[in-house]
Design a protein around this motif. Structure first.
Motif, PDB file in Angstrom:
ATOM      1  N   ALA A   1       0.827  -1.210   0.000  1.00  0.00           N
ATOM      2  CA  ALA A   1       0.000   0.000   0.000  1.00  0.00           C
ATOM      3  C   ALA A   1       0.857   1.255   0.000  1.00  0.00           C
ATOM      4  N   LEU A   2       1.955   1.240   0.731  1.00  0.00           N
ATOM      5  CA  LEU A   2       2.844   2.402   0.755  1.00  0.00           C
ATOM      6  C   LEU A   2       3.495   2.618  -0.607  1.00  0.00           C
ATOM      7  N   ARG A   3       3.774   1.540  -1.319  1.00  0.00           N
ATOM      8  CA  ARG A   3       4.309   1.700  -2.688  1.00  0.00           C
ATOM      9  C   ARG A   3       3.272   2.369  -3.585  1.00  0.00           C
ATOM     10  N   ILE A   4       2.016   1.945  -3.456  1.00  0.00           N
ATOM     11  CA  ILE A   4       0.953   2.567  -4.246  1.00  0.00           C
ATOM     12  C   ILE A   4       0.818   4.046  -3.875  1.00  0.00           C
ATOM     13  N   ALA A   5       0.855   4.336  -2.583  1.00  0.00           N
ATOM     14  CA  ALA A   5       0.729   5.727  -2.130  1.00  0.00           C
ATOM     15  C   ALA A   5       1.884   6.571  -2.647  1.00  0.00           C
ATOM     16  N   THR A   6       3.098   6.005  -2.645  1.00  0.00           N
ATOM     17  CA  THR A   6       4.267   6.737  -3.153  1.00  0.00           C
ATOM     18  C   THR A   6       4.088   7.052  -4.633  1.00  0.00           C
ATOM     19  N   ASP A   7       3.634   6.055  -5.398  1.00  0.00           N
ATOM     20  CA  ASP A   7       3.405   6.277  -6.835  1.00  0.00           C
ATOM     21  C   ASP A   7       2.326   7.337  -7.048  1.00  0.00           C
ATOM     22  N   ALA A   8       1.289   7.317  -6.213  1.00  0.00           N
ATOM     23  CA  ALA A   8       0.183   8.261  -6.377  1.00  0.00           C
ATOM     24  C   ALA A   8       0.630   9.687  -6.111  1.00  0.00           C
ATOM     25  N   ILE A   9       1.337   9.891  -5.013  1.00  0.00           N
ATOM     26  CA  ILE A   9       1.738  11.259  -4.683  1.00  0.00           C
ATOM     27  C   ILE A   9       2.804  11.757  -5.659  1.00  0.00           C
ATOM     28  N   ALA A  10       3.649  10.863  -6.171  1.00  0.00           N
ATOM     29  CA  ALA A  10       4.616  11.262  -7.183  1.00  0.00           C
ATOM     30  C   ALA A  10       3.901  11.710  -8.458  1.00  0.00           C
ATOM     31  N   LEU A  11       2.813  11.025  -8.789  1.00  0.00           N
ATOM     32  CA  LEU A  11       2.044  11.359  -9.985  1.00  0.00           C
ATOM     33  C   LEU A  11       1.379  12.724  -9.848  1.00  0.00           C
ATOM     34  N   VAL A  12       0.761  12.982  -8.677  1.00  0.00           N
ATOM     35  CA  VAL A  12       0.028  14.228  -8.479  1.00  0.00           C
ATOM     36  C   VAL A  12       0.963  15.428  -8.355  1.00  0.00           C
ATOM     37  N   THR A  13       2.092  15.234  -7.667  1.00  0.00           N
ATOM     38  CA  THR A  13       2.982  16.362  -7.386  1.00  0.00           C
ATOM     39  C   THR A  13       4.156  16.455  -8.342  1.00  0.00           C
ATOM     40  N   ASN A  14       4.267  15.479  -9.254  1.00  0.00           N
ATOM     41  CA  ASN A  14       5.403  15.436 -10.188  1.00  0.00           C
ATOM     42  C   ASN A  14       6.737  15.334  -9.427  1.00  0.00           C
ATOM     43  N   ALA A  15       6.689  14.640  -8.304  1.00  0.00           N
ATOM     44  CA  ALA A  15       7.892  14.469  -7.491  1.00  0.00           C
ATOM     45  C   ALA A  15       8.571  13.152  -7.835  1.00  0.00           C
ATOM     46  N   SER A  16       9.849  13.050  -7.482  1.00  0.00           N
ATOM     47  CA  SER A  16      10.560  11.788  -7.635  1.00  0.00           C
ATOM     48  C   SER A  16      10.091  10.827  -6.553  1.00  0.00           C
ATOM     49  N   ALA A  17      10.393   9.546  -6.707  1.00  0.00           N
ATOM     50  CA  ALA A  17       9.987   8.561  -5.709  1.00  0.00           C
ATOM     51  C   ALA A  17      10.550   8.889  -4.323  1.00  0.00           C
ATOM     52  N   PRO A  18      11.842   9.244  -4.195  1.00  0.00           N
ATOM     53  CA  PRO A  18      12.350   9.607  -2.863  1.00  0.00           C
ATOM     54  C   PRO A  18      11.630  10.828  -2.281  1.00  0.00           C
ATOM     55  N   GLU A  19      11.366  11.823  -3.139  1.00  0.00           N
ATOM     56  CA  GLU A  19      10.650  13.000  -2.648  1.00  0.00           C
ATOM     57  C   GLU A  19       9.232  12.633  -2.211  1.00  0.00           C
ATOM     58  N   ALA A  20       8.586  11.741  -2.969  1.00  0.00           N
ATOM     59  CA  ALA A  20       7.230  11.317  -2.618  1.00  0.00           C
ATOM     60  C   ALA A  20       7.216  10.591  -1.278  1.00  0.00           C
ATOM     61  N   ALA A  21       8.230   9.758  -1.046  1.00  0.00           N
ATOM     62  CA  ALA A  21       8.313   9.043   0.228  1.00  0.00           C
ATOM     63  C   ALA A  21       8.455  10.024   1.386  1.00  0.00           C
ATOM     64  N   ARG A  22       9.269  11.062   1.173  1.00  0.00           N
ATOM     65  CA  ARG A  22       9.431  12.064   2.223  1.00  0.00           C
ATOM     66  C   ARG A  22       8.120  12.806   2.483  1.00  0.00           C
ATOM     67  N   LEU A  23       7.386  13.104   1.407  1.00  0.00           N
ATOM     68  CA  LEU A  23       6.107  13.785   1.564  1.00  0.00           C
ATOM     69  C   LEU A  23       5.133  12.940   2.365  1.00  0.00           C
ATOM     70  N   ILE A  24       5.114  11.632   2.114  1.00  0.00           N
ATOM     71  CA  ILE A  24       4.231  10.743   2.865  1.00  0.00           C
ATOM     72  C   ILE A  24       4.645  10.710   4.336  1.00  0.00           C
ATOM     73  N   ALA A  25       5.956  10.602   4.577  1.00  0.00           N
ATOM     74  CA  ALA A  25       6.445  10.597   5.961  1.00  0.00           C
ATOM     75  C   ALA A  25       6.045  11.878   6.677  1.00  0.00           C
ATOM     76  N   THR A  26       6.158  13.003   5.980  1.00  0.00           N
ATOM     77  CA  THR A  26       5.786  14.289   6.571  1.00  0.00           C
ATOM     78  C   THR A  26       4.286  14.339   6.846  1.00  0.00           C
ATOM     79  N   ALA A  27       3.491  13.797   5.906  1.00  0.00           N
ATOM     80  CA  ALA A  27       2.038  13.789   6.092  1.00  0.00           C
ATOM     81  C   ALA A  27       1.648  12.957   7.303  1.00  0.00           C
ATOM     82  N   VAL A  28       2.255  11.783   7.449  1.00  0.00           N
ATOM     83  CA  VAL A  28       1.932  10.917   8.577  1.00  0.00           C
ATOM     84  C   VAL A  28       2.339  11.583   9.892  1.00  0.00           C
TER      85      VAL A  28
END
Length: 395
Positions: free
Chosen positions: A294-321
């Motif tokens: 599920a976290l992989r799916i969430a990372t792909d989703a936020i990368a798609l919406v924000t045009n971020a790289s996978a590492p940046e998307a992971a950081r965004l998820i960590a910050t959100a949590v």
């Protein structure tokens, strides 16, 4: 009577009300006498918050108090939206049904508190509450929405009220992936037990739902819930509105659910929160596998919406949590304060310096505070579990 547009929900609800008004003359009187009352249901249910305390309050005051008690909870916007939707639906039914058919329903129709008490849990496959006895006149009103949505049994895509079966309460299952399922045939409804029972044992079953569903529509949560997950806000509504069509289509391609061994589901969804991923939280091997997926799916989703790289998307998820966990910790102060003197949810309540000033909270107030604390505590634990599973690269 039948609704021209085929509203089978209200058709069954109103038949239930009218049978209640028949009192002892109803064939269903013994069954109706076992159903829960407004007084029993209201203290722990968000939908009935205005009627759950020692003194009734109006709906707007209830929304404000509920917002304070659940501040920081990810479910709060959806709970408030649900309360608003039920009030709007009631107004429409009163206008189009109760008023034109006053000779049937009486000049007052079905007052809102009693109508709402019959609505809880609509749209979910299996919902119930504990039972209590009350008089037939109380059922005339208090039976309707609450009973329909907490007692209804589904099969073949339709709702049914099934005496005895609808009184089986919820407990964590003993067999992974085994939840309530009913099949019908030959004039009977068959539900198989997931465990062995002896004479006199209470019968339980696992409804197979998330704790947010249990809390919103029933007023309880399960401590060990194999089907639980926590909502992580990936993008707000503004970001979703600005997303180009190709991004929205890409999100659809990420929607398939991730199952935790037949248990918790992780799905992307749109709600009043924006784009949300429900990340499984069960502390089991199956839960860990589903959580990682599920976290992989969430990372792909936020990368798609924000045009971020996978590492940046992971950081965004960590910050959100982390942000959601902090908001929840700050917001739950009101719920903890309300429960401070309640032995039911706080075995050694700290009332230092207050015993001579304030009486202990009433059972109704404590029931509400305990249910709130249980839900908030479960969400906090879920966020901690998700945070531990978010792997972010070194900065």
């Amino acid at each position: 009577a039948r609704f021209a547009d085929g509203d089978e929900y209200h058709e069954l609800l109103l038949h239930l009300v009218l049978e209640g008004r028949r009192g002892a003359a109803s064939f269903w009187a013994p069954y109706l006498a076992t159903l829960p009352s407004l007084d029993t249901a209201a203290p722990t249910l968000p939908l009935l918050y205005e009627f759950g305390g020692d003194t009734p309050i109006n709906a707007s005051s209830a929304d404000a108090a509920l917002s304070a008690a659940l501040a920081g909870a990810t479910a709060l916007p959806d709970i408030l939206a649900y309360r608003s939707r039920v009030r709007r639906t009631y107004s429409a039914v009163a206008r189009h049904v109760f008023t034109p058919y006053a000779p049937v329903f009486g000049s007052r129709g079905i007052p809102y508190p009693e109508y709402a008490c019959t609505l809880i849990g609509q749209g979910h496959s299996r919902t119930r509450t504990n039972t209590t006895t009350h008089n037939a006149h109380a059922l005339t009103h208090a039976g309707a929405t609450h009973i329909m949505d907490t007692r209804v049994i589904w099969w073949d895509g339709a709702r049914h009220l099934v005496p005895m079966l609808d009184a089986v309460n919820c407990a964590a299952g003993v067999t992974a992936g085994r939840v309530h399922a009913t099949v019908a045939g030959g004039g009977a409804a068959l539900t198989r037990a997931d465990r062995a029972y002896g004479s006199g044992d209470q019968v339980w079953e696992d409804y197979g739902q998330r704790n947010v569903i249990y809390y919103t529509f029933h007023g309880f949560t399960l401590r060990d819930n194999a089907y639980d997950c926590v909502d992580v806000r990936l993008a707000d509504d503004d970001a979703m509105e600005a997303a180009p069509p190709a991004v929205l289509q890409g999100l659809k391609d990420l929607e398939p659910a991730v199952e935790a061994g037949g248990g918790a589901r992780a799905v992307l969804s749109r709600s009043v929160l924006g784009l949300v991923a429900c990340i499984p939280t069960p502390p089991t091997p199956a839960g860990a596998v589903a959580r990682a997926a599920a976290l992989r799916i969430a990372t792909d989703a936020i990368a798609l919406v924000t045009n971020a790289s996978a590492p940046e998307a992971a950081r965004l998820i960590a910050t959100a949590v982390e942000g959601q966990a902090a908001a929840l910790a700050a917001g739950s102060v009101a719920a903890r304060a309300a429960a401070a003197g309640c032995a039911a949810c706080n075995p050694a309540p700290d009332r230092t310096g207050t015993d001579d000033l304030l009486p202990p909270p009433s059972p109704r107030v404590c029931a509400r505070a305990c249910s709130q604390l249980a839900y908030l505590g479960g969400e906090a634990a879920g966020l901690r579990t998700v945070a531990a599973g978010v792997v972010t690269p070194a900065k």
